[in-house]
Design a protein around this motif. Sequence first.
Motif, short mmCIF file in Angstrom:
data_model
loop_
_atom_site.label_atom_id
_atom_site.label_comp_id
_atom_site.label_asym_id
_atom_site.label_seq_id
_atom_site.Cartn_x
_atom_site.Cartn_y
_atom_site.Cartn_z
N SER A 169 0.84 -1.19 0.00
CA SER A 169 0.00 0.00 0.00
C SER A 169 0.88 1.25 0.00
N PRO A 170 0.54 2.26 -0.81
CA PRO A 170 1.32 3.50 -0.80
C PRO A 170 1.26 4.22 0.54
N TRP A 171 0.25 3.92 1.34
CA TRP A 171 0.11 4.56 2.64
C TRP A 171 1.16 4.08 3.63
N GLU A 172 1.71 2.90 3.42
CA GLU A 172 2.70 2.36 4.36
C GLU A 172 3.91 3.29 4.48
N ASP A 173 4.45 3.72 3.35
CA ASP A 173 5.59 4.64 3.40
C ASP A 173 5.15 6.04 3.81
N LYS A 174 4.01 6.47 3.30
CA LYS A 174 3.53 7.83 3.60
C LYS A 174 3.30 8.02 5.10
N MET A 175 2.67 7.01 5.74
CA MET A 175 2.35 7.11 7.16
C MET A 175 3.41 6.50 8.07
N GLY A 176 4.31 5.71 7.48
CA GLY A 176 5.33 5.05 8.30
C GLY A 176 4.77 3.89 9.10
N TYR A 177 4.06 3.00 8.44
CA TYR A 177 3.53 1.82 9.12
C TYR A 177 3.64 0.62 8.19
N CYS A 178 3.34 -0.55 8.73
CA CYS A 178 3.26 -1.75 7.90
C CYS A 178 1.96 -2.46 8.22
N ARG A 179 1.58 -3.39 7.35
CA ARG A 179 0.30 -4.09 7.53
C ARG A 179 0.31 -4.93 8.80
N ALA A 180 1.47 -5.55 9.09
CA ALA A 180 1.54 -6.40 10.29
C ALA A 180 2.96 -6.41 10.81
N TYR A 185 -17.33 -1.54 17.27
CA TYR A 185 -17.46 -0.16 17.72
C TYR A 185 -17.96 0.71 16.57
N GLU A 186 -18.98 1.52 16.83
CA GLU A 186 -19.41 2.50 15.84
C GLU A 186 -18.56 3.74 15.98
N ILE A 187 -18.03 4.20 14.86
CA ILE A 187 -17.21 5.41 14.83
C ILE A 187 -17.81 6.39 13.83
N SER A 188 -17.39 7.63 13.89
CA SER A 188 -18.02 8.64 13.04
C SER A 188 -17.61 8.54 11.58
N ALA A 189 -16.39 8.12 11.29
CA ALA A 189 -15.95 8.04 9.89
C ALA A 189 -14.68 7.22 9.79
N LEU A 190 -14.46 6.70 8.58
CA LEU A 190 -13.18 6.09 8.22
C LEU A 190 -12.55 6.99 7.16
N VAL A 191 -11.39 6.62 6.67
CA VAL A 191 -10.61 7.50 5.79
C VAL A 191 -11.33 7.83 4.47
N SER A 192 -12.28 7.02 4.05
CA SER A 192 -13.07 7.29 2.85
C SER A 192 -14.52 6.92 3.14
N PRO A 193 -15.47 7.66 2.58
CA PRO A 193 -16.87 7.33 2.81
C PRO A 193 -17.28 5.98 2.20
N ASP A 194 -16.45 5.43 1.30
CA ASP A 194 -16.72 4.10 0.74
C ASP A 194 -16.52 2.98 1.75
N TYR A 195 -15.79 3.23 2.81
CA TYR A 195 -15.48 2.20 3.79
C TYR A 195 -16.51 2.19 4.92
N LEU A 196 -17.10 1.03 5.13
CA LEU A 196 -18.06 0.84 6.22
C LEU A 196 -17.43 0.13 7.40
N VAL A 197 -16.32 -0.61 7.16
CA VAL A 197 -15.73 -1.50 8.16
C VAL A 197 -14.21 -1.40 8.11
N GLU A 198 -13.61 -1.42 9.28
CA GLU A 198 -12.15 -1.56 9.41
C GLU A 198 -11.92 -2.55 10.55
N ILE A 199 -10.96 -3.46 10.36
CA ILE A 199 -10.72 -4.49 11.38
C ILE A 199 -9.24 -4.56 11.71
N GLU A 200 -8.92 -4.69 13.00
CA GLU A 200 -7.58 -4.98 13.50
C GLU A 200 -7.58 -6.41 14.02
N PHE A 201 -6.43 -7.07 13.92
CA PHE A 201 -6.30 -8.47 14.33
C PHE A 201 -5.08 -8.65 15.22
#
Length: 127
Positions: A10-21, A106-122
């Motif tokens: 994901s291009p966000w990994e370098d931009k944000m400084g994170y990895c998927r796992a 958990y219900e939250i107010s928004a995710l990074v795009s309005p197309d996303y309804l769900v985000e999951i951490e494992f």
Amino acid sequence: MSRQNILSGSPWEDKMGYCRAVRIGNIVEVAGTVAIVDGDKVKADDAYAQTHNIIERIAKVLEDAGASLSDVVRTRIFTTKIAHFDEIARAHGAFFGDIKPTTGIYEISALVSPDYLVEIEFTAVLA
């Protein structure tokens, strides 16, 4: 203990400084993951398909870390609309019905795009 970073490309990994796992020892933590909304198989208004897509993709990430869905001990599910609970639960249960990790939704107010309804951490722990 050594650290293994698992990148998804994901291009966000370098931009944000994170990895998927990250795997350290026998613990694997997976970052919050959203679906790939393609408008065909996974639509912006389909919480079941989004949840299913996320878990399918994370199964591959866990495999890259030397783990599997059966090693998952906790999921954290974030949704922008708790009314989608039944759809999310049905998709989660299709993968985890026998494994039964602890979870929270958990219900939250928004995710990074309005197309996303769900985000999951494992979290996975290898025996």
